[in-house]
Design a protein around this motif. Structure first.
Motif, PDB file in Angstrom:
ATOM      1  N   LYS A 123     -57.408  -0.028  -4.404  1.00  0.00           N
ATOM      2  CA  LYS A 123     -58.436  -1.062  -4.568  1.00  0.00           C
ATOM      3  C   LYS A 123     -58.819  -1.211  -6.029  1.00  0.00           C
ATOM      4  O   LYS A 123     -58.973  -2.320  -6.518  1.00  0.00           O
ATOM      5  CB  LYS A 123     -59.678  -0.698  -3.758  1.00  0.00           C
ATOM      6  N   TYR A 124     -58.961  -0.061  -6.712  1.00  0.00           N
ATOM      7  CA  TYR A 124     -59.365  -0.138  -8.112  1.00  0.00           C
ATOM      8  C   TYR A 124     -58.316  -0.800  -8.991  1.00  0.00           C
ATOM      9  O   TYR A 124     -58.653  -1.448  -9.965  1.00  0.00           O
ATOM     10  CB  TYR A 124     -59.716   1.248  -8.657  1.00  0.00           C
ATOM     11  N   VAL A 125     -57.046  -0.605  -8.677  1.00  0.00           N
ATOM     12  CA  VAL A 125     -56.047  -1.240  -9.543  1.00  0.00           C
ATOM     13  C   VAL A 125     -55.733  -2.660  -9.089  1.00  0.00           C
ATOM     14  O   VAL A 125     -54.924  -3.334  -9.709  1.00  0.00           O
ATOM     15  CB  VAL A 125     -54.740  -0.419  -9.670  1.00  0.00           C
ATOM     16  N   GLY A 126     -56.383  -3.098  -8.003  1.00  0.00           N
ATOM     17  CA  GLY A 126     -56.245  -4.504  -7.632  1.00  0.00           C
ATOM     18  C   GLY A 126     -55.133  -4.805  -6.649  1.00  0.00           C
ATOM     19  O   GLY A 126     -54.577  -5.902  -6.663  1.00  0.00           O
ATOM     20  N   ALA A 127     -54.811  -3.836  -5.780  1.00  0.00           N
ATOM     21  CA  ALA A 127     -53.858  -4.146  -4.709  1.00  0.00           C
ATOM     22  C   ALA A 127     -54.554  -5.079  -3.727  1.00  0.00           C
ATOM     23  O   ALA A 127     -55.755  -4.944  -3.489  1.00  0.00           O
ATOM     24  CB  ALA A 127     -53.426  -2.866  -4.007  1.00  0.00           C
ATOM     25  N   THR A 128     -53.814  -6.021  -3.184  1.00  0.00           N
ATOM     26  CA  THR A 128     -54.444  -6.968  -2.256  1.00  0.00           C
ATOM     27  C   THR A 128     -54.730  -6.276  -0.921  1.00  0.00           C
ATOM     28  O   THR A 128     -54.086  -5.288  -0.573  1.00  0.00           O
ATOM     29  CB  THR A 128     -53.525  -8.167  -1.992  1.00  0.00           C
ATOM     30  N   GLU A 161     -67.744  -3.932  -6.647  1.00  0.00           N
ATOM     31  CA  GLU A 161     -67.842  -3.032  -5.511  1.00  0.00           C
ATOM     32  C   GLU A 161     -69.108  -3.382  -4.758  1.00  0.00           C
ATOM     33  O   GLU A 161     -69.209  -3.195  -3.557  1.00  0.00           O
ATOM     34  CB  GLU A 161     -67.960  -1.585  -6.007  1.00  0.00           C
ATOM     35  N   PRO A 217     -59.037  -8.606  -5.735  1.00  0.00           N
ATOM     36  CA  PRO A 217     -57.945  -7.841  -6.341  1.00  0.00           C
ATOM     37  C   PRO A 217     -57.526  -8.384  -7.695  1.00  0.00           C
ATOM     38  O   PRO A 217     -57.255  -7.622  -8.623  1.00  0.00           O
ATOM     39  CB  PRO A 217     -56.817  -7.991  -5.325  1.00  0.00           C
ATOM     40  N   GLN A 264     -63.752 -12.986  -1.345  1.00  0.00           N
ATOM     41  CA  GLN A 264     -63.237 -11.645  -1.069  1.00  0.00           C
ATOM     42  C   GLN A 264     -61.742 -11.547  -1.457  1.00  0.00           C
ATOM     43  O   GLN A 264     -61.292 -10.554  -2.009  1.00  0.00           O
ATOM     44  CB  GLN A 264     -63.405 -11.388   0.437  1.00  0.00           C
ATOM     45  N   VAL A 323     -65.191  -3.741   0.693  1.00  0.00           N
ATOM     46  CA  VAL A 323     -65.306  -3.428  -0.752  1.00  0.00           C
ATOM     47  C   VAL A 323     -64.139  -4.067  -1.469  1.00  0.00           C
ATOM     48  O   VAL A 323     -62.999  -3.919  -1.078  1.00  0.00           O
ATOM     49  CB  VAL A 323     -65.294  -1.917  -1.081  1.00  0.00           C
ATOM     50  N   LEU A 370     -67.155  -4.198 -11.221  1.00  0.00           N
ATOM     51  CA  LEU A 370     -65.937  -4.075 -10.415  1.00  0.00           C
ATOM     52  C   LEU A 370     -66.064  -4.838  -9.095  1.00  0.00           C
ATOM     53  O   LEU A 370     -65.155  -4.834  -8.274  1.00  0.00           O
ATOM     54  CB  LEU A 370     -65.668  -2.601 -10.103  1.00  0.00           C
ATOM     55  N   ARG A 430     -59.911  -7.357 -10.310  1.00  0.00           N
ATOM     56  CA  ARG A 430     -59.797  -5.933 -10.669  1.00  0.00           C
ATOM     57  C   ARG A 430     -58.570  -5.654 -11.531  1.00  0.00           C
ATOM     58  O   ARG A 430     -58.513  -4.644 -12.219  1.00  0.00           O
ATOM     59  CB  ARG A 430     -59.752  -5.081  -9.407  1.00  0.00           C
TER      60      ARG A 430
END
Ligand SMILES: Nc1ncnc2c1ncn2[C@@H]1O[C@H](COP(=O)(O)OP(=O)(O)OP(=O)(O)O)[C@@H](O)[C@H]1O
Ligand SMILES: [Mg+2]
Lengths: 300, 228
Positions: A209-214, B51, B75, B71, A300, B49, B78
C-alpha cells in the motif's frame, strides 16, 4: 498486456502459496464447498428427473393407457378394444403394439437408444390408449375398464402427476433453502481460510500500500486463492455426482427398471448441465469468500 | 508542491490532533518536523499519505486536492511518495535485493527495469555488498538503508521519514542523515519527523515545530528548540 500477464502469474503463484500455507483450512474449505455442491447435485438430479417425468407424462393427462396381458389372442385383444369403445365418455381407442411402443421409446432416448438394442425380449406390453371426450368421465371410465378381463394394468396419470409436481415443488424449495444456508457456511469457511493468508501477509500488504500497489493487485492473489479452493471443491463434486448419476442411470437402464429409465434424463445431458452449475457456484463461493475476508482489511 | 490549507484533524470529538494548520513545502526542500510526543507529527504524515482524511481543510499535492480524489487514485498518489519508518518494516523472508525489488514488482515494473534499477539504488545507499543477505543479518543502520533504498527505488518526488533514526545509535543516525541529504541533493523533497535534537541542530535545514496540533515555529535553517 505484458503487465496484466505478469500480475496474473504473480497472483497465481501467491494464491497457490497461500492455500498451501494453510493446508488444513484449505482442505476444510474444499470439503465444505464440495459437500454443498454435491447436495446441490443430488437435489438438482431429483428435481430435473421429476420434471422430465412430468413433462413426458403430461401428454397422458387426458388419456388412459390399458396394458394388455402378454398371452392374449388377437381376438381377445379386439374384443377388449370394442368393449372399451362402447363405454360412455370414450372418444377413441387406439392400439399401441409392443413393437411400436419400443420403437417410440428408442426415439425418445435418442442417442441412448442403443441401450435398448441389447434387450433379449421386448419388456413392453401391448396396450390400448384411450382418449376421453372430457376429463370428468375419467373416474367412471377407469372404474368400468378395471372390470374387464385380460388387462395387466390401467395407467391413468393425472392424480399421480399432480402429486409428484407438488413433491417436486417441495423438494426444490427445501433444497434451495438448505443449499443457500450451506453456501453461506462454506463462504464463511473460505473467508476464514483466506483471512489466515491475509494475516500472514499483513506486513507485505502494508508495504504494497505504501509503495502504491493498486487494490486490484493486492486483492488478486487472494481471489485466486479463493478460486483455487472453489475449483477444487467443484472438481470433487462434479466427479462424484457424474459417477454417481452414471452408476444409477446404468443400473436402472440395464437392470429391471427399463420402464423407469425412459423418464430419466440421460447421463451426458445431466452431467453437462450440472457440471456448469457446480463449477460456476464453486468458483463463485471461493471468490466471494475471499472478497469477504478482505473487505475490512483492505481499506486505507 | 505540498500545501496544507487550514487543516484540522480530529480523531475524537473533543480533541484536535491537528488544528487549522496551513503550511507550504516546495519541491526540493529538506524539512524537519519537530515537537513533543503527541503533538501531531505522525498525523501530519498520515494525512499526506492519505491514510486518513482531514476533518476540515484541503491538502494539495502538485496542485491537486488529495482530500477529493477517489479511493481508486490513492495508489497513484502514493507512488509520488516514498516512506521510511522507525521500525524499518522489511520483509524478513526476503533478501535485501528482493525487498527492494518487491517495491518495484508490486507496481508492475518490468523485470528488466527491476534488474537495472535495484543495483543502482543499493549502490546509492551503500549496501551493494549486502544484497543477498536477509534483514536479520544486518545492523540497524544497514536495515534502515535498505528501507530507504526501497522508499526511493520508484523515484518518488518526496521522501517521508517518521523518526527514521529513532532506533539507531548516534553515529549510524548520522550516516543515515548524510544519505538523506544526498538524496535531497538529487532533487527529492525530504520531510522528516524527528526527536533527534543534535541532528536537527547540525543539519541547518527548515524546521517546522508543532505543539498541540499547531505550528508554533517555522524557521529556515532552524534548530530543534526543545530540551529533551
Ligand atoms: N488513531 C487514532 N485515534 C485516536 N487518537 C489518535 C490516533 N492517532 C493519534 N491520535 C492522537 O492524536 C494526537 C497526535 O498524535 P501523533 O501520532 O500525530 O503524534 P506524534 O507527534 O507523532 O507523537 P510522537 O512523537 O510520540 O510520535 C495524539 O494525542 C494521539 O493520541
Ligand atoms: Mg509519531
Amino acid at each position: 498486456m505484458a503487465m496484466k500477464t505478469r500480475t496474473i502469474i504473480y497472483s497465481i503463484k501467491q494464491g497457490i502459496k497461500g492455500s498451501w500455507r494453510n493446508r488444513m483450512m484449505s482442505i476444510a474449505s474444499i470439503t465444505s464447498i464440495a459437500s454443498v455442491l454435491m447436495i446441490l447435485g443430488i437435489v438438482f438430479m431429483i428435481v430435473i428427473n421429476i420434471n422430465s417425468f412430468s413433462e413426458i407424462t403430461k401428454g397422458q393427462f387426458d388419456t388412459i393407457q390399458l396394458d394388455l396381458e402378454d398371452d392374449l389372442s388377437d381376438g381377445d385383444m379386439q374384443n377388449i378394444g370394442k368393449s372399451v369403445k362402447s363405454i360412455d365418455g370414450v372418444k377413441s381407442v387406439y392400439f399401441l403394439s409392443k413393437e411400436k411402443a419400443l420403437d417410440n421409446m428408442k426415439k425418445k432416448w435418442g442417442e441412448n437408444g442403443y441401450l435398448l438394442e441389447g434387450l433379449q425380449k421386448n419388456p413392453l406390453p401391448n396396450s390400448y390408449v384411450v382418449e376421453l371426450m372430457d376429463m370428468r368421465y375419467a373416474d367412471e371410465v377407469v372404474k368400468r375398464v378395471k372390470g374387464l378381463q385380460g388387462l395387466e394394468e390401467v395407467r391413468y396419470y393425472k392424480d399421480l402427476v399432480e402429486k409428484i409436481l407438488k413433491i417436486t415443488d417441495f423438494i426444490r424449495l427445501a433444497g434451495l433453502i438448505v443449499i443457500g444456508v450451506l453456501i453461506l457456511i462454506s463462504m464463511f469457511v473460505v473467508a476464514n481460510t483466506i483471512k489466515l493468508t491475509v494475516i500472514a501477509r499483513k506486513k507485505e500488504i502494508g508495504i504494497m500500500k505504501y509503495v502504491g500497489a493498486t487494490n486490484w493487485f493486492i486483492r488478486c492473489p487472494f481471489m485466486i486463492e479463493g478460486m483455487i479452493l472453489g475449483v477444487m471443491g467443484s472438481a470433487i463434486a462434479i466427479g462424484v455426482i457424474s459417477f454417481g448419476y452414471k452408476y444409477v442411470f446404468d443400473l436402472i437402464t440395464q437392470k429391471v427398471y427399463v420402464m423407469i429409465a425412459v423418464y430419466m434424463v440421460p447421463a451426458p445431458v445431466f452431467i453437462k448441465s450440472i457440471a456448469i452449475i457446480i463449477a460456476v457456484l464453486g468458483i463463485g463461493i471461493g471468490v466471494l469468500g475471499s472478497i469477504i475476508s478482505m473487505r475490512k482489511f483492505l481499506r486505507v | 508542491m505540498i500545501k496544507f490549507l487550514n487543516v484540522t484533524k480530529q480523531y475524537q470529538e473533543d480533541k484536535m490532533a491537528l488544528s487549522d494548520m496551513t503550511v507550504n513545502i516546495d519541491r526540493g526542500e529538506f524539512v524537519f518536523l519537530v515537537g513533543p510526543s503527541g503533538s501531531g507529527k505522525s498525523t501530519f504524515i498520515k494525512l499526506l499519505l492519505k491514510e486518513i482524511d482531514p476533518t476540515i481543510g484541503k491538502i494539495k499535492i502538485d496542485g491537486k486536492d488529495i482530500t477529493r480524489i477517489s479511493q481508486r487514485k490513492i495508489p497513484h498518489l502514493r507512488r509520488k511518495m516514498g516512506v521510511v519508518f522507525q521500525d524499518f518494516r522489511l520483509l524478513q523472508d526476503k533478501t535485501v535485493y528482493e525487498n527492494v525489488a518487491f517495491a518495484m514488482a508490486v507496481i508492475n515494473t518490468s523485470p528488466k527495469e527491476i534488474r537495472r534499477q535495484v543495483p543502482n539504488v543499493l549502490a546509492l545507499v551503500g549496501i551493494s555488498d549486502r544484497a543477498n543477505m536477509f534483514p536479520h543479518q544486518l545492523s540497524g543502520g544497514e536495515q534502515q538503508r535498505v528501507a530507504i533504498a526501497r522508499a526511493i527505488v520508484n523515484n518518488p518526488s518526496v521522501l517521508i521519514a517518521d523518526e527514521p533514526t529513532g532506533n539507531l545509535d548516534p553515529e549510524t543516525a548520522w550516516e543515515t542523515m548524510k544519505l538523506l541529504k544526498q538524496i535531497n541533493r538529487r532533487g527529492t523533497t525530504i520531510l522528516m519527523a524527528t526527536h533527534a535534537k543534535d541532528i536537527v541542530d547540525m543539519m541547518q535545514q527548515r524546521v517546522i515545530a508543532i505543539e498541540n496540533g499547531k505550528i508554533v515555529r517555522d524557521d529556515q535553517k532552524g534548530v530543534y528548540g526543545y530540551e529533551d
